[in-house]
Design a protein around this motif. Structure first.
Motif, PDB file in Angstrom:
ATOM      1  N   GLY A 163      -5.570  62.225 -26.696  1.00  0.00           N
ATOM      2  CA  GLY A 163      -6.603  62.046 -25.678  1.00  0.00           C
ATOM      3  C   GLY A 163      -6.694  60.585 -25.321  1.00  0.00           C
ATOM      4  O   GLY A 163      -6.036  59.747 -25.931  1.00  0.00           O
ATOM      5  N   PRO A 164      -7.501  60.278 -24.339  1.00  0.00           N
ATOM      6  CA  PRO A 164      -8.397  61.154 -23.590  1.00  0.00           C
ATOM      7  C   PRO A 164      -7.692  61.770 -22.398  1.00  0.00           C
ATOM      8  O   PRO A 164      -6.623  61.312 -22.006  1.00  0.00           O
ATOM      9  CB  PRO A 164      -9.474  60.174 -23.115  1.00  0.00           C
ATOM     10  CG  PRO A 164      -8.691  58.907 -22.865  1.00  0.00           C
ATOM     11  CD  PRO A 164      -7.652  58.867 -23.961  1.00  0.00           C
ATOM     12  N   PRO A 165      -8.299  62.813 -21.788  1.00  0.00           N
ATOM     13  CA  PRO A 165      -7.711  63.358 -20.570  1.00  0.00           C
ATOM     14  C   PRO A 165      -7.801  62.351 -19.436  1.00  0.00           C
ATOM     15  O   PRO A 165      -8.683  61.497 -19.419  1.00  0.00           O
ATOM     16  CB  PRO A 165      -8.589  64.592 -20.289  1.00  0.00           C
ATOM     17  CG  PRO A 165      -9.882  64.307 -20.983  1.00  0.00           C
ATOM     18  CD  PRO A 165      -9.524  63.523 -22.200  1.00  0.00           C
ATOM     19  N   ASP A 187       1.917  56.205 -24.068  1.00  0.00           N
ATOM     20  CA  ASP A 187       2.203  57.625 -23.844  1.00  0.00           C
ATOM     21  C   ASP A 187       1.082  58.336 -23.106  1.00  0.00           C
ATOM     22  O   ASP A 187       1.220  59.502 -22.728  1.00  0.00           O
ATOM     23  CB  ASP A 187       2.484  58.326 -25.180  1.00  0.00           C
ATOM     24  CG  ASP A 187       1.314  58.220 -26.157  1.00  0.00           C
ATOM     25  OD1 ASP A 187       0.559  57.230 -26.074  1.00  0.00           O
ATOM     26  OD2 ASP A 187       1.157  59.129 -26.983  1.00  0.00           O
ATOM     27  N   LEU A 188      -0.025  57.640 -22.867  1.00  0.00           N
ATOM     28  CA  LEU A 188      -1.136  58.201 -22.096  1.00  0.00           C
ATOM     29  C   LEU A 188      -1.300  57.463 -20.768  1.00  0.00           C
ATOM     30  O   LEU A 188      -2.389  57.450 -20.180  1.00  0.00           O
ATOM     31  CB  LEU A 188      -2.443  58.120 -22.890  1.00  0.00           C
ATOM     32  CG  LEU A 188      -2.513  58.955 -24.174  1.00  0.00           C
ATOM     33  CD1 LEU A 188      -3.801  58.682 -24.912  1.00  0.00           C
ATOM     34  CD2 LEU A 188      -2.380  60.438 -23.848  1.00  0.00           C
ATOM     35  N   GLY A 189      -0.225  56.848 -20.310  1.00  0.00           N
ATOM     36  CA  GLY A 189      -0.288  56.147 -19.030  1.00  0.00           C
ATOM     37  C   GLY A 189      -1.101  54.881 -19.075  1.00  0.00           C
ATOM     38  O   GLY A 189      -1.639  54.452 -18.053  1.00  0.00           O
ATOM     39  N   GLY A 190      -1.193  54.267 -20.257  1.00  0.00           N
ATOM     40  CA  GLY A 190      -1.943  53.026 -20.391  1.00  0.00           C
ATOM     41  C   GLY A 190      -3.421  53.209 -20.645  1.00  0.00           C
ATOM     42  O   GLY A 190      -4.160  52.210 -20.727  1.00  0.00           O
ATOM     43  N   ARG A 191      -3.884  54.457 -20.775  1.00  0.00           N
ATOM     44  CA  ARG A 191      -5.304  54.674 -21.060  1.00  0.00           C
ATOM     45  C   ARG A 191      -5.604  54.339 -22.517  1.00  0.00           C
ATOM     46  O   ARG A 191      -4.749  54.428 -23.383  1.00  0.00           O
ATOM     47  CB  ARG A 191      -5.694  56.128 -20.767  1.00  0.00           C
ATOM     48  CG  ARG A 191      -5.589  56.512 -19.304  1.00  0.00           C
ATOM     49  CD  ARG A 191      -6.220  57.865 -19.025  1.00  0.00           C
ATOM     50  NE  ARG A 191      -5.637  58.943 -19.801  1.00  0.00           N
ATOM     51  CZ  ARG A 191      -4.517  59.575 -19.482  1.00  0.00           C
ATOM     52  NH1 ARG A 191      -3.812  59.202 -18.426  1.00  0.00           N
ATOM     53  NH2 ARG A 191      -4.066  60.571 -20.227  1.00  0.00           N
ATOM     54  N   ASP A 192      -6.857  53.980 -22.778  1.00  0.00           N
ATOM     55  CA  ASP A 192      -7.286  53.681 -24.141  1.00  0.00           C
ATOM     56  C   ASP A 192      -7.822  54.934 -24.808  1.00  0.00           C
ATOM     57  O   ASP A 192      -8.454  55.776 -24.162  1.00  0.00           O
ATOM     58  CB  ASP A 192      -8.379  52.603 -24.122  1.00  0.00           C
ATOM     59  CG  ASP A 192      -9.623  53.052 -23.368  1.00  0.00           C
ATOM     60  OD1 ASP A 192     -10.676  53.222 -23.993  1.00  0.00           O
ATOM     61  OD2 ASP A 192      -9.531  53.235 -22.125  1.00  0.00           O
ATOM     62  N   GLY A 231     -11.207  61.472 -17.074  1.00  0.00           N
ATOM     63  CA  GLY A 231     -12.330  60.594 -17.380  1.00  0.00           C
ATOM     64  C   GLY A 231     -12.064  59.123 -17.182  1.00  0.00           C
ATOM     65  O   GLY A 231     -12.976  58.307 -17.249  1.00  0.00           O
ATOM     66  N   GLY A 232     -10.808  58.744 -16.963  1.00  0.00           N
ATOM     67  CA  GLY A 232     -10.484  57.352 -16.716  1.00  0.00           C
ATOM     68  C   GLY A 232     -10.244  56.520 -17.965  1.00  0.00           C
ATOM     69  O   GLY A 232     -10.152  55.304 -17.891  1.00  0.00           O
ATOM     70  N   GLY A 233     -10.130  57.160 -19.117  1.00  0.00           N
ATOM     71  CA  GLY A 233      -9.960  56.419 -20.364  1.00  0.00           C
ATOM     72  C   GLY A 233     -11.217  56.495 -21.211  1.00  0.00           C
ATOM     73  O   GLY A 233     -12.321  56.736 -20.706  1.00  0.00           O
ATOM     74  N   THR A 234     -11.082  56.280 -22.498  1.00  0.00           N
ATOM     75  CA  THR A 234     -12.209  56.453 -23.417  1.00  0.00           C
ATOM     76  C   THR A 234     -13.316  55.436 -23.161  1.00  0.00           C
ATOM     77  O   THR A 234     -14.500  55.770 -23.216  1.00  0.00           O
ATOM     78  CB  THR A 234     -11.718  56.357 -24.869  1.00  0.00           C
ATOM     79  OG1 THR A 234     -10.653  57.293 -25.061  1.00  0.00           O
ATOM     80  CG2 THR A 234     -12.826  56.683 -25.856  1.00  0.00           C
ATOM     81  N   LEU A 235     -12.951  54.180 -22.898  1.00  0.00           N
ATOM     82  CA  LEU A 235     -13.977  53.170 -22.644  1.00  0.00           C
ATOM     83  C   LEU A 235     -14.842  53.567 -21.456  1.00  0.00           C
ATOM     84  O   LEU A 235     -16.068  53.476 -21.509  1.00  0.00           O
ATOM     85  CB  LEU A 235     -13.325  51.807 -22.395  1.00  0.00           C
ATOM     86  CG  LEU A 235     -14.291  50.664 -22.052  1.00  0.00           C
ATOM     87  CD1 LEU A 235     -15.239  50.377 -23.204  1.00  0.00           C
ATOM     88  CD2 LEU A 235     -13.521  49.401 -21.667  1.00  0.00           C
TER      89      LEU A 235
END
Length: 345
Positions: free
Chosen positions: A163-165, A202-207, A168-172
């Motif tokens: 995650g995250p999906p 692997d999540l496209g740079g999301r945190d 939502g734009g990332g966990t932060l």
């Protein structure tokens, strides 16, 4: 005479629309759920099963043709800006799910557009009405903790899939929108921010994991954690004061209830009531006192928004609060990437 129910449309029937908005709209006597905008065949099938007789529409303009007065937008975060501004342009009162939009400048622009056109706008910060947060507010108001010096708050999960999906734009941005809003609701504006986060290629740079430290202008420090990769989640809240600390472990149960198919309509006065084994406690050294948890009240958001549409009450969440939260989250992102504390005006 009582006001007629506000005719509502829901935009989006993914996880948020299906579980966090539709059941609460359908449960509110002050609202009439006219229909749902979704072009997905699978979402339309879910809608037909969940709310038989509730029609699906292809667009906002189709909802307007059905006479809706207000819409709730629960779509991926990157689509919020365009949809909110379209709805405002159509003269519809608007609820936008969190995160409101992706950056504070766009948020400010949208709020100012609503103000210029006289459209009622609010952001769906439902977790202001979590049972545990309402308990913290009461304990502080009653002086049970003395002077609060530190507020610790966590949304930590261990996702079976990475995650995250993306929605939502990332966990932060996703979890942080709630955590920062709650901290600022309790303790007011922030003057400096420090943050750390882990980005995933692997999540496209999301945190998927972050820590944020806020210094409020009133002197309280808020320490906030969010994670999709935490196998041992910490306590939901630990609030430290001069005469004691409040600790509560579990997450408010309203989300769990909605996913299980329960709602304010099915539960009535039982809605939002936490069982005793999930109550928190006040610690004063070796002395521990169990504290009854306040009733969670997500069910009050849409009736309050309907009152704002009828011009009998203010919106339940001022959209300028969401602008302020996004400014803090933007500063947190800068802090994490530059490894330094960021001052805010």
């Amino acid at each position: 005479m009582s006001a007629s129910p506000v005719r509502f449309g829901l935009v989006g029937y993914g996880f948020g629309g299906r579980y966090f908005h539709a059941p609460l709209l359908a449960s509110a006597a002050e609202c009439e759920l006219v229909g749902v905008v979704t072009t997905s065949s699978s979402r339309r099938e879910e809608l037909a099963r969940d709310l038989p007789g509730t029609p699906a529409f292809d667009s906002l303009t189709a909802l307007v043709a059905e006479g809706v007065e207000a819409v709730a937008i629960s779509t991926p975060a990157a689509t919020h800006l365009a949809l909110a501004q379209e709805a405002i342009g159509l003269g519809l009162a608007v609820v936008v799910d969190k995160p409101f939009v992706l950056d504070p400048a766009a948020a400010r622009e949208t709020v100012e557009l609503a103000e210029r056109t006289g459209v009622v706008l609010s952001v769906y910060q439902n977790r202001r009405w979590d049972s545990d947060l309402l308990t913290v507010r009461k304990l502080i108001a009653d002086g049970e903790l003395g002077t609060v010096t530190r507020f610790e708050s966590r949304f930590e999960r261990f996702a079976p899939q990475p995650g995250p999906p993306a929605a939502g734009g990332g966990t932060l941005l996703d979890f942080g929108s709630h955590l920062v809003d709650q901290a600022m609701t309790l303790f007011g504006p922030v003057d400096r921010v420090y943050a750390e986060m882990r980005l995933r290629d692997d999540l496209g740079g999301r945190d998927d994991d972050f820590f944020v430290a806020l210094h409020h202008t009133g002197g309280v420090r808020s320490h906030l954690w969010g994670s999709w990769a935490q196998g041992a989640p910490g306590p939901r809240f630990r609030v430290t004061g001069s005469t004691g600390s409040y600790l509560v472990d579990g997450v408010d149960g309203q989300e769990e209830a909605l996913i299980a198919g329960r709602s304010p309509a099915t539960e009535a006065d039982r809605w939002g009531v936490e069982p005793e084994h999930r109550w928190g406690r006040i610690h004063r050294g070796e002395t521990t006192t169990v504290v009854p948890t306040e009733r969670g009240r997500w069910d009050t958001y849409y009736p309050a928004f309907a009152a704002a549409v009828r011009n009998t009450a203010p919106v339940p969440v001022n959209p300028r609060d969401a602008v302020a939260s996004l400014e803090v989250l933007a500063a947190a992102h800068t802090s994490a990437t530059q490894a330094e504390t960021i001052p805010l005006p």
